[in-house]
Design a protein around this motif. Structure first.
Motif: not given
Length: 448
Positions: A195-198, A318, A354-356, A389, A391
């Protein structure tokens, strides 16, 4: 348990699934500020009734201290069995009339194509009913210990992350099953392993102290909006790809996204080229992508002939799975500050991170999940990424050394149209997800 047993159990739950999803979609459960609270409280009571009826007698609404509650329960399995957290969320995005819905968003409606339409039918009330049916299939006696977590503020970026961090003992698990994803297309099984973070920031550009007459000062006085446009434009190359030096980026291994299918899903207008170059899977899953999600400047209605002194924008970036989000935020902030046109004053504030997520794909649970997907769907399961995302996944994993996360769902990327008009779920996709979860939990118990 064999595959036929799992599919038979899932099929037997589908009438209940249809009724439950219809009840849940009827609640406009929007957790954002400014929307009424009554639907959120009403759906919470419905969820309690549903899960208690599915063999979860101690299901309760967990007060997080602020915001809307999370439905939580612990269902003991056999002594020494693995511990599995099942996660989904019951809040949804708004469905304004301006989106152009062709059905009532708050009524589950079966279309001519057999799909079930309604806001949240996919994201993520499909995940809620998948967990409901999975637990009901085991009649209150799951083969593993279950921790149930149905969040009420996922779309509104609520407070559950902080709660989990403060109470890790309530969520510690061997495996976290997050039913808030989906296959690339119906019938094509896939596990979301990245998942990409943000990183989201507000950037303000100032050039003069006050508005000036464009006739007397235009061409000489620095226009803040033009400076903002040029600053934002510098984040991209001529093909529209994000080119901020230093951001983590890599090619997604063995990934493929069909461009025709993607253009149709994204409703791209005829003749409009997609941004960037190269593999579309990498553009969507493992390369950085900046989006200008808000812009405050001079409104067109009532526009005056004046040079604007300031402009403000909200930028969402992202970031690649596996990257350090704090470092990516620092790179974005430095880029915006250092690329100010002609000395314009630039301020970057309100930084949100937001964490990936990048799965450890060599773990036993991930391997088992891929096997179960392949058996139920009848073809090998792929590993794919997602530009979105979640997180909370990393927060969950932080509670338990060696834990694994399984991300799947019934939100197919081709037609589900989550967050958009005419959101829908394919009932066969939902049935197969339920069968996969039943098989996975049974096989996980057998493996121990």
């Amino acid at each position: 348990m064999d595959t036929q047993q799992a599919t038979d159990l899932a099929r037997g739950q589908m009438p209940m699934v249809r009724d439950a999803l219809s009840r849940l979609v009827a609640h406009p459960s929007i957790a954002f500020d400014g929307f009424p609270a009554e639907p959120m409280h009403a759906i919470g009571e419905d969820l309690l009734e549903m899960f208690r009826g599915a063999g979860v007698p101690d299901a309760r609404l967990l007060d997080l201290g602020v915001g809307y509650p999370t439905l939580y329960a612990e269902i003991p399995g056999p002594e020494g069995s693995p511990v599995v957290t099942l996660y989904a969320h019951y809040d949804v995005q708004p469905a304004p009339e301006s989106q152009g819905w062709t059905t009532d968003p708050w009524t589950l409606t079966e279309g001519e194509d057999g799909r079930w339409y309604g806001r949240g039918a996919a994201d993520d009330k499909s995940g809620v009913v998948a967990h409901l049916a999975t637990l009901a299939a085991f009649e209150g006696r799951p083969p593993v210990t279950i921790r149930l977590c149905i969040e009420g503020e996922e779309e509104a970026a609520g407070n559950i992350d902080d709660y989990v961090a403060r109470h890790p003992e309530q969520f510690a698990s061997d495996v976290f099953v997050v039913a808030d994803s989906g296959n690339a297309s119906v019938g094509e099984p896939g596990l979301t392993t990245g998942l990409r973070g943000n990183v989201t920031v507000t950037v303000t550009v100032r050039t003069i102290e006050k508005s000036l007459h464009s006739g007397l000062f235009g061409g000489g006085a620095p226009d803040a909006l033009v400076s903002m446009i040029q600053l934002l434009g510098s984040m991209y190359d001529e093909n529209g790809a994000t080119v901020i030096a230093g951001l983590d980026s890599y090619e997604w291994p063995d990934g493929h996204v069909d461009e025709r299918m993607f253009r149709e899903s994204a409703a791209v207008l005829d003749g409009v080229d997609l941004p960037g170059e190269g593999d579309l899977a990498s553009r969507l899953w493992s390369r950085p992508a900046a989006t200008v999600i808000g812009l405050d400047a001079c409104p067109v209605d009532g526009a005056a002939n004046a040079v604007p002194p300031s402009a403000r924008a909200r930028v969402s970036l992202r970031i690649a799975p596996g990257s350090d989000p704090q470092r990516q935020a620092e790179i974005l902030t430095s880029f915006l500050q250092e690329n100010a046109p002609r000395g314009a004053h630039v301020e970057v504030t309100d930084v949100k991170i937001n964490q990936p997520f990048l799965a450890a794909t060599d773990g036993p649970a991930v391997g088992l999940a891929l096997d179960c997907l392949g058996e139920v769907f009848g073809k090998p399961a792929a590993q794919h990424g997602s530009g979105g995302s979640i997180p909370l996944v990393e927060t969950f994993l932080s509670t338990s050394d060696g834990a694994e996360a399984i991300l799947w769902g019934a939100e197919d990327e081709e037609k589900a149209r989550i967050h958009g008009p005419d959101e829908s779920v394919d009932p066969k996709e939902l049935e197969d997800l339920i069968a996969t979860q039943i098989l996975f939990l049974a096989r996980l118990a057998e493996s121990r």
